[in-house]
Design a protein around this motif. Structure first.
Motif, short mmCIF file in Angstrom:
data_model
loop_
_atom_site.label_atom_id
_atom_site.label_comp_id
_atom_site.label_asym_id
_atom_site.label_seq_id
_atom_site.Cartn_x
_atom_site.Cartn_y
_atom_site.Cartn_z
N VAL A 87 21.78 -10.02 -0.43
CA VAL A 87 21.90 -8.70 0.04
C VAL A 87 22.40 -7.54 -0.50
N MET A 88 23.31 -7.72 -1.51
CA MET A 88 24.11 -6.39 -2.48
C MET A 88 23.27 -6.20 -3.82
N ILE A 89 22.12 -6.86 -4.03
CA ILE A 89 20.92 -7.07 -4.75
C ILE A 89 20.16 -5.72 -3.74
N ALA A 90 19.82 -6.26 -2.64
CA ALA A 90 19.05 -5.00 -1.79
C ALA A 90 19.87 -3.88 -1.31
N PHE A 91 21.24 -3.78 -1.60
CA PHE A 91 22.11 -2.77 -0.91
C PHE A 91 21.70 -2.22 -2.24
N ALA A 92 22.12 -2.39 -3.56
CA ALA A 92 22.36 -1.42 -4.19
C ALA A 92 20.88 -0.87 -5.22
N THR A 93 19.58 -1.35 -4.31
CA THR A 93 18.57 -1.42 -5.03
C THR A 93 18.32 0.15 -3.51
N VAL A 94 18.33 0.03 -2.16
CA VAL A 94 18.04 0.94 -0.91
C VAL A 94 19.93 2.34 -1.59
N PHE A 95 20.64 2.22 -2.40
CA PHE A 95 21.54 3.31 -2.57
C PHE A 95 20.97 3.85 -3.51
N VAL A 96 20.11 2.94 -4.18
CA VAL A 96 20.17 4.52 -5.13
C VAL A 96 18.85 4.78 -5.09
#
Length: 554
Positions: A424-433
């Motif tokens: 989830v956090m890898i996905a969130f970091a991707t969406v964020f950038v």
């Protein structure tokens, strides 16, 4: 005689129905067809004159108490008059089938002993070491079977998932049905709690449900009250306390990160976590566990201080508390990074995991700089420089997460094993950038082409890592979703980006194409149902307004 004959006939029919339902239940489990269990005759009505014990009960676990009114007794325990009020009233539990005598996934015929041993080996030789050895030193199948059918079902389901076995679906169904039976049981054990934690950490579609039950059971059997005796050296209470820490961490994985208030509190056990490491029976896994507790204590404080209103911009009064939280995270990382050494089962994960959790927490904290972006009151002149600093720090943490995955083969080897919180956090970091580099590039100095290249590398890594994973693994959905997002993000009417181009953005806050919740609410698409990375919000319909400015070759 007629009435007596009628009663005998009813009893015979009821027995046949129970036998039939039992057979259907086994067939449904073996064929992975849970819908068979839900088939009912809508026109059937209960006979109010029929005794309750005569009703079909094959769908109920023997661990569930009969649906009869409980008798209660008043007890006088060994504590003084200052005892907890509710402790003097106790339900009288009638004798029945003990939990460890109930049918498990093997006796039900779902798995053979050899299959269960295979999945246990996959779990205990690797997965269990990511989560500080939930099952402890038990190595043999018969030891797990003697503990809890729920724990065995959880281990088999999680093991089958991570070896991409076709047995996963039927193991999953057994775990779900067994966990459902535990919901109303009053005969729960520590191994039942362990089984629910195993399910919560790795079975993404039911994580929140599992940890909810685990929190209820753990507090009901008093795990949170064992800290005092654990500090005195009592081995049994040591195990009870470390299990409570596991429940506490798991609860925070699926509450704070999703904008939900945690069900567990910062009680005496949590406040004494540092002293717990000085107790008699502690091992390195306990130190790793306590480091997680400390990270989540800070994240919980952040959650309670700043709330979940992602439309409310930061003001002057929020800046200094935010900086202090950042310092606390820095201190935790400094205290723990060098403490851990190489682990025979999971390599350098104990040390590298500290770095990942640090950047996860930092991204969560610094993303608050984007709260209320584009609304009145965002980035007011008195805090504009602070907001810029925080926003850039958020971008640094997000890219650090992605670079760790892209550049470190050892971290890549962890991905088919780490709890779903990491996915989830890898996905969130991707969406964020991607959001920052397209929609809000004028708010943060960012090299858009570099971000896209980084996400492109991440896509290739995730596709490679997930190639042999079970399709139900959350990271498979993340890999597919990230690739789709990158494709949408790079699609533009003006064509592809030239290799020597510098991209600037024209923000258009009013078009509503994006979910501006840069806090944890942006993860709502990862609900506890089926994980569809793209389905729930049109926040991912990237339509950036790009202007390309050609630069001279270097």
């Amino acid at each position: 005689m007629i009435l007596e004959s009628d009663s005998v006939w009813k009893n015979q029919v009821n027995r046949k129905i129970r036998n039939l339902e039992s057979a259907i239940e086994k067939l449904a489990g073996n064929a992975s067809m849970p819908d068979l269990l839900d088939a009912e005759d809508d026109e059937e009505e209960d006979d109010p004159s029929e005794p309750q014990d005569a009703l079909p009960t094959s769908n109920l676990s023997p661990q569930i108490d009969k649906h009869k009114p409980h008798n209660f007794e008043i007890i006088m325990d060994d504590h003084g008059p200052a005892a907890i009020p509710g402790s003097i009233v106790s339900p009288v539990i009638m004798p029945g089938v003990e939990p460890n005598r109930a049918e498990d996934i093997i006796t039900k015929g779902v798995l053979t002993v050899e299959q269960a041993q295979t999945y246990l080996a996959a779990y205990q030789d690797r997965l269990d070491h990511f989560l500080y050895r939930i099952i402890g030193d038990r190595r043999e199948l018969h030891q797990i079977r003697a503990g809890s059918p729920l724990l065995l079902a959880a281990i088999c389901a999680v093991g089958a998932l991570h070896v991409a076995s076709s047995d996963f679906e039927k193991c999953y169904q057994v775990f779900v049905s067994t966990a459902a039976a535990q919901t109303f049981s009053r005969r729960n054990t520590m191994d039942d709690v362990r089984g629910l934690c195993v399910g919560a950490f790795w079975l993404s579609s039911i994580s929140w449900t599992c940890i909810g039950i685990a929190v209820r059971i753990s507090t009901e059997i008093g795990l949170h009250r064992s800290i005092t005796k654990a500090l005195e050296g009592d081995r049994n209470h040591y195990f009870r306390t470390r299990l409570y820490y596991l429940v506490w961490v798991c609860d925070h994985h699926f509450s704070v990160a999703y904008g939900r208030p945690p069900m567990t509190r910062q009680d005496d056990a949590i406040r004494a976590s540092a002293r717990f490491l000085e107790s008699e029976h502690v091992v390195e896994d306990d130190a790793r566990l306590v480091s997680q507790v400390q990270f989540w204590v800070v994240s919980r404080d952040i959650y309670e201080s700043f709330g979940v209103d992602v439309e409310k911009p930061l003001d002057q009064q929020m800046i200094e508390p935010l900086r202090r939280y950042s310092i606390r995270l820095d201190n935790i990382r400094a205290d723990w990074t060098e403490r851990f050494s190489y682990n025979a089962f999971v390599g350098n994960y104990p040390r590298k995991g500290v770095g990942l959790h640090y950047h996860f927490a930092k991204l969560y904290l610094y993303s608050f700089a984007f709260r209320g972006i584009g609304k009145p009151g965002w980035k007011t002149p008195d805090i504009a420089l602070d907001i810029d600093e925080l926003a850039n720090s958020a971008l640094l943490s997000a890219t650090a997460i992605l670079r760790a995955v892209v550049s470190d083969p050892e971290i890549q080897s962890y991905l088919n094993g780490l709890p779903t919180y990491f996915d989830v956090m890898i996905a969130f970091a991707t969406v964020f950038v991607l959001k920052v580099s397209t929609k809000y590039a004028t708010s943060v100095r960012v090299d858009t082409s570099e971000i896209r290249a980084l996400v492109g590398e991440l896509v290739e890594v995730l596709k490679h890592v997930t190639a042999d994973m079970h399709p139900r693994h959350l990271l498979v959905s993340v890999a597919r979703g990230v690739e789709t997002l990158l494709g949408r993000c790079c699609t533009s009417e003006v064509g592809p980006v030239p290799s020597n181009a510098h991209v600037t953005m024209q923000p258009t806050f009013e078009n509503g194409l994006y979910d501006t919740s840069m806090g944890w609410d942006g993860l709502d698409q990862f609900s506890m149902g089926d994980f569809d990375f793209l389905s729930s919000q049109d926040a991912y319909n990237f339509q950036p307004d790009l202007q390309y400015q050609s630069l001279p070759p270097m």
